[in-house]
Scaffold this active site. Structure first.
Site, PDB file in Angstrom:
ATOM      1  N   LYS A  76      39.603  34.674  81.111  1.00  0.00           N
ATOM      2  CA  LYS A  76      40.108  34.181  79.815  1.00  0.00           C
ATOM      3  C   LYS A  76      40.043  35.351  78.850  1.00  0.00           C
ATOM      4  O   LYS A  76      39.008  36.013  78.736  1.00  0.00           O
ATOM      5  CB  LYS A  76      39.250  33.033  79.293  1.00  0.00           C
ATOM      6  CG  LYS A  76      39.684  32.633  77.874  1.00  0.00           C
ATOM      7  CD  LYS A  76      39.108  31.310  77.454  1.00  0.00           C
ATOM      8  CE  LYS A  76      37.900  31.463  76.593  1.00  0.00           C
ATOM      9  NZ  LYS A  76      37.556  30.225  75.871  1.00  0.00           N
ATOM     10  N   GLN A 147      36.206  23.326  66.329  1.00  0.00           N
ATOM     11  CA  GLN A 147      35.499  22.811  67.521  1.00  0.00           C
ATOM     12  C   GLN A 147      34.766  21.506  67.218  1.00  0.00           C
ATOM     13  O   GLN A 147      34.525  20.703  68.130  1.00  0.00           O
ATOM     14  CB  GLN A 147      34.455  23.826  68.024  1.00  0.00           C
ATOM     15  CG  GLN A 147      34.957  25.222  68.281  1.00  0.00           C
ATOM     16  CD  GLN A 147      35.978  25.291  69.391  1.00  0.00           C
ATOM     17  OE1 GLN A 147      35.905  24.541  70.361  1.00  0.00           O
ATOM     18  NE2 GLN A 147      36.938  26.173  69.251  1.00  0.00           N
TER      19      GLN A 147
END
Ligand code: NAD
Length: 330
Positions: A76, A147
């Site tokens: 990632k 988040q």
């Protein structure tokens, strides 16, 4: 040895695909299973690279690894651009590349923004499922950024919470969390941090702070903390003395002591590495986890590349099974 398709193409998995196909449950299962594989030594994360690029105040890097049990190999790449919110974008930006572990060929390009949020929420949810008291009633949230909404939704599924209390540096940012609590029929209160520590049975910290926001003396016995914001050297959300008091767990020990909350407790000399247990040991039944109602448990969720690869692999498999899957050929 059988021949393979010389050019199967690369599956493109868009952000929209991920949102449509990956549920909180899929993400929880993938993350719990990869934490177990890591603790058994069947999956390992490679060293993280994370650098301040000296432009746009951004942190950029790579998280990668290989899961032999789940057969996911990849990376990632992305990071944190704090000015994005003003441009109408989320501050975290990332993309995931998956490679065929048998041949090294690029298999899939997967949008990583939604997956980062659901896999991070799954991580704290896994910790709550395994470590929080069964009778936890009050959920405390520290932080209200991108988040935090994912964190709250996933946490609410783990225990029969009766109330959500929250603190954010800018209290006006807390409306998102209030709406989610209310959707679940739960009362929501904005409180000071000291009160949050005194009342909450489970606390999630998910901020970009560089100093402790919760002090040891404020936290009542029996609390479970999921510390999710600290993922870089220098960041900190909780008092090192609180980390030392708690029975401490983490996703990846090497990250906890270098880029997670563990870095501060180690630096203060209050603990040694053996104070911290991989949560995979609890998942695999090798560690009892919480052993009393008065124990403070703390999960240092630093975020590992294998979490991303696990959820990205599920998404890529689901997309490749669709007749209209997009492929590009190099
Ligand atoms: P965001 O920019 O959307 O929100 C940032 C939050 O931190 C806000 O609530 C803001 O008020 C708060 N904050 C910022 N500076 C602060 C300070 N000095 N003191 C107290 N609060 C402060 O970011 P986000 O996408 O919600 O991510 C939050 C944090 O979580 C980031 O630090 C990010 O790096 C980290 N993160 C960790 C993982 C992991 O796997 N552990 C994954 C994704 C994000």
């Amino acid at each position: 040895m059988s021949k393979v398709d010389p050019n199967p193409g690369i599956i493109i998995v868009s952000e929209a695909d991920c949102q449509e196909l990956i549920s909180r449950e899929d993400s929880f299962t993938a993350v719990e299973s990869v934490f177990g594989a890591m603790a058994r030594g069947d999956a390992y994360n490679f060293p993280v690279i994370r650098e301040a690029i000296g432009h746009a105040d951004a942190l950029y890097g790579f998280k990668s690894g290989f899961d032999k049990a789940g057969m996911s190999l990849g990376v990632k790449s992305g990071g944190y651009w704090p000015g994005n919110a003003e441009k109408g974008l989320i501050n975290h930006q990332s993309s995931i590349l998956l490679f065929d572990p048998d041949t090294g060929r690029l298999q899939a390009l997967v949008g990583g923004n939604y997956l980062t949020a659901v896999r991070t929420a799954a991580s704290s949810a896994v910790s709550i499922a395994h470590l929080a008291r069964e009778d936890s009633k009050v959920l405390g949230m520290i932080g209200a950024g991108h988040q935090a909404t994912f964190q709250l939704r996933a946490a609410l599924e783990q225990r029969s919470f009766e109330k959500v209390i929250a603190w954010n540096l800018h209290p006006e940012g807390l409306d998102n969390l209030k709406n989610i609590a209310n959707e679940h029929g739960l009362p929501f209160e904005v409180v000071e941090r000291e009160q949050l520590g005194a009342e909450a049975d489970v606390i999630i910290t998910i901020t970009s702070a560089f100093e402790p926001l919760l002090m040891n003396d404020w936290i009542k016995p029996g609390t479970h903390l999921a510390c999710m914001g600290t993922d870089t050297k220098g960041k900190q959300e909780v008092d090192a003395a609180l980390f030392a008091r708690a029975t401490a767990f983490t996703d990846e020990l090497a990250q906890s002591i270098t880029i997670g909350e563990g870095q501060h407790a180690i630096a203060s000399g209050a603990i040694k590495e053996d104070h911290i247990t991989p949560i995979g040991d609890v998942i695999n039944g090798m560690h009892a986890g919480r052993t009393s109602a008065d124990e403070v448990t703390l999960f240092d969720g630093t975020g590992v590349g294998l979490q991303d690869l696990a959820v990205a692999s599920v998404a890529a498999k689901l997309v490749s099974a669709k007749s209209d899957a997009q492929r590009v050929f190099l």
